[in-house]
Scaffold this active site. Structure first.
Site, PDB file in Angstrom:
ATOM      1  CB  SER A   7      -0.912   0.013   1.225  1.00 34.84           C
ATOM      2  OG  SER A   7      -1.468   1.309   1.369  1.00 34.84           O
ATOM      3  CG  HIS A  32      -4.108  -1.540  -1.426  1.00 35.48           C
ATOM      4  ND1 HIS A  32      -5.233  -2.277  -1.733  1.00 35.48           N
ATOM      5  CD2 HIS A  32      -4.476  -0.707  -0.414  1.00 35.48           C
ATOM      6  CE1 HIS A  32      -6.226  -1.916  -0.938  1.00 35.48           C
ATOM      7  NE2 HIS A  32      -5.796  -0.962  -0.125  1.00 35.48           N
ATOM      8  CG  ASP A  34      -5.254   2.588   0.904  1.00 35.50           C
ATOM      9  OD1 ASP A  34      -6.239   1.824   0.836  1.00 35.50           O
ATOM     10  OD2 ASP A  34      -4.126   2.217   1.292  1.00 35.50           O
ATOM     11  CG  MET A  36      -8.319   7.498   2.706  1.00 41.02           C
ATOM     12  SD  MET A  36      -7.366   7.568   4.226  1.00 41.02           S
ATOM     13  CE  MET A  36      -6.543   5.969   4.156  1.00 41.02           C
ATOM     14  CG  HIS A  65      -9.432   0.480  -0.291  1.00 43.17           C
ATOM     15  ND1 HIS A  65      -8.840   0.242   0.944  1.00 43.17           N
ATOM     16  CD2 HIS A  65     -10.769   0.512  -0.051  1.00 43.17           C
ATOM     17  CE1 HIS A  65      -9.772   0.137   1.869  1.00 43.17           C
ATOM     18  NE2 HIS A  65     -10.951   0.314   1.300  1.00 43.17           N
ATOM     19  CG  MET A  67     -11.355   3.665   2.365  1.00 41.16           C
ATOM     20  SD  MET A  67      -9.795   3.610   3.264  1.00 41.16           S
ATOM     21  CE  MET A  67      -8.672   3.592   1.881  1.00 41.16           C
ATOM     22  CG  MET A 136     -11.803  -2.274   5.449  1.00 43.17           C
ATOM     23  SD  MET A 136     -10.304  -1.913   4.505  1.00 43.17           S
ATOM     24  CE  MET A 136      -9.289  -1.102   5.738  1.00 43.17           C
ATOM     25  CG  ASP A 174      -6.525  -2.579   3.294  1.00 47.17           C
ATOM     26  OD1 ASP A 174      -5.378  -2.379   3.730  1.00 47.17           O
ATOM     27  OD2 ASP A 174      -7.188  -1.734   2.657  1.00 47.17           O
TER      28      ASP A 174
HETATM   29  C1  DX5 Z   1      -6.325   1.829   5.675  1.00 49.20           C
HETATM   30  C2  DX5 Z   1      -5.930   1.471   4.263  1.00 49.20           C
HETATM   31  C3  DX5 Z   1      -4.858   0.465   4.195  1.00 49.20           C
HETATM   32  C4  DX5 Z   1      -3.550   0.900   4.805  1.00 49.20           C
HETATM   33  C5  DX5 Z   1      -2.906  -0.324   5.383  1.00 49.20           C
HETATM   34  O1  DX5 Z   1      -7.475   2.592   5.651  1.00 49.20           O
HETATM   35  O2  DX5 Z   1      -7.046   0.948   3.571  1.00 49.20           O
HETATM   36  O3  DX5 Z   1      -4.657   0.024   2.862  1.00 49.20           O
HETATM   37  O4  DX5 Z   1      -2.667   1.507   3.904  1.00 49.20           O
HETATM   38  O5  DX5 Z   1      -1.781   0.067   6.083  1.00 49.20           O
HETATM   39  P1  DX5 Z   1      -1.013  -0.923   7.068  1.00 49.20           P
HETATM   40  O6  DX5 Z   1      -0.574  -2.087   6.263  1.00 49.20           O
HETATM   41  O7  DX5 Z   1       0.104  -0.065   7.558  1.00 49.20           O
HETATM   42  O8  DX5 Z   1      -1.979  -1.299   8.166  1.00 49.20           O
HETATM   43 ZN    ZN Z   2      -6.683  -0.026   1.574  1.00 49.98          ZN
END
Ligand code: DX5
Ligand code: ZN
Length: 215
Positions: A7, A32, A34, A36, A65, A67, A136, A174
């Protein structure tokens, strides 16, 4: 052997080119990414322009991903930016079946993410329409959080739903994935392991990816 999805959230944002180069050399299959919005989750990360640049620099599958609320508004935009897999949150999609069809109509794989409090049973009626379920294992919004142990039960329950339906849906985990829980997750039925902190804060990220893959 699991599919590894490092990620970007845990990478040094001043060195994104280096992160892509490292990943290209590694055994990771996915990158990956993310996104947000500060509404669905209490944090804001990065969006379309960054993904567009990553797409040009990476040879890996872009696993995006979302969010964000109302993700259906941005399906075409993320396709254009270079997403290969587009994952939306079940909690953000009142018309999930329709959203999944829209993602596939754009030529992407369709993923659905579930928050820790959402049971996997909500996906029973659409499981055959889903290419990947992202369970998650932390509350979404931040990297570097502690893994929620109840995740193992959810993986096993989801695996059963997938098997009973004769579906080929992948199970992705994740949040809080490390070299200490990776083997147990794969044994429970996980196919894809997302790892941010564990990969990017490792002394040797390429070696860490190889380790996670073979555990
Ligand atoms: C959290 C993200 C994850 C995050 C995971 O909201 O969706 O993808 O980057 O990070 P680690 O592996 O550090 O928990
Ligand atoms: Zn994620």
């Amino acid at each position: 052997m699991a599919i590894i999805a490092p990620s970007l959230l845990a990478a040094d944002f001043l060195q994104l080119g280096n992160a892509c180069e490292m990943l290209n050399k590694s055994d990771a299959e996915y990158f990956h990414l993310d996104v947000m919005d500060g509404v669905f989750v209490p944090n804001i990360s990065y969006g379309l322009p960054i993904i567009e640049q990553i797409r040009k620099a990476t040879t890996k599958i872009c696993d995006v991903h979302l969010m964000i609320v109302e993700p259906e508004k941005y399906i075409a935009a993320f396709k254009k930016a270079g997403a290969d897999i587009l994952t939306v949150h079940q909690e953000a999609c009142p018309h999930l079946h329709s959203t999944l069809q829209q993602i596939k109509a754009q030529g992407m794989k369709a993923g659905v993410a579930l928050n820790p409090a959402t049971p996997v049973s909500v996906l029973k009626d659409v499981i055959k329409d889903i290419d990947l379920v992202c369970i998650m294992s932390v509350n979404p919004g931040f990297g570097g959080q502690k893994f929620i142990e109840h995740t193992y039960d959810k993986v096993r329950a989801l695996k059963q739903i997938i098997t009973e339906a004769g579906a080929s849906t992948l199970i992705e985990i994740d949040g809080g994935v490390t070299e200490h829980n990776a083997a147990a997750l794969v044994q429970a039925g996980a196919d894809v392991l997302v790892a941010g902190t564990t990969v990017f804060k490792a002394l040797d990220p390429i070696q860490m990816i190889a380790t996670l893959k073979t555990l």
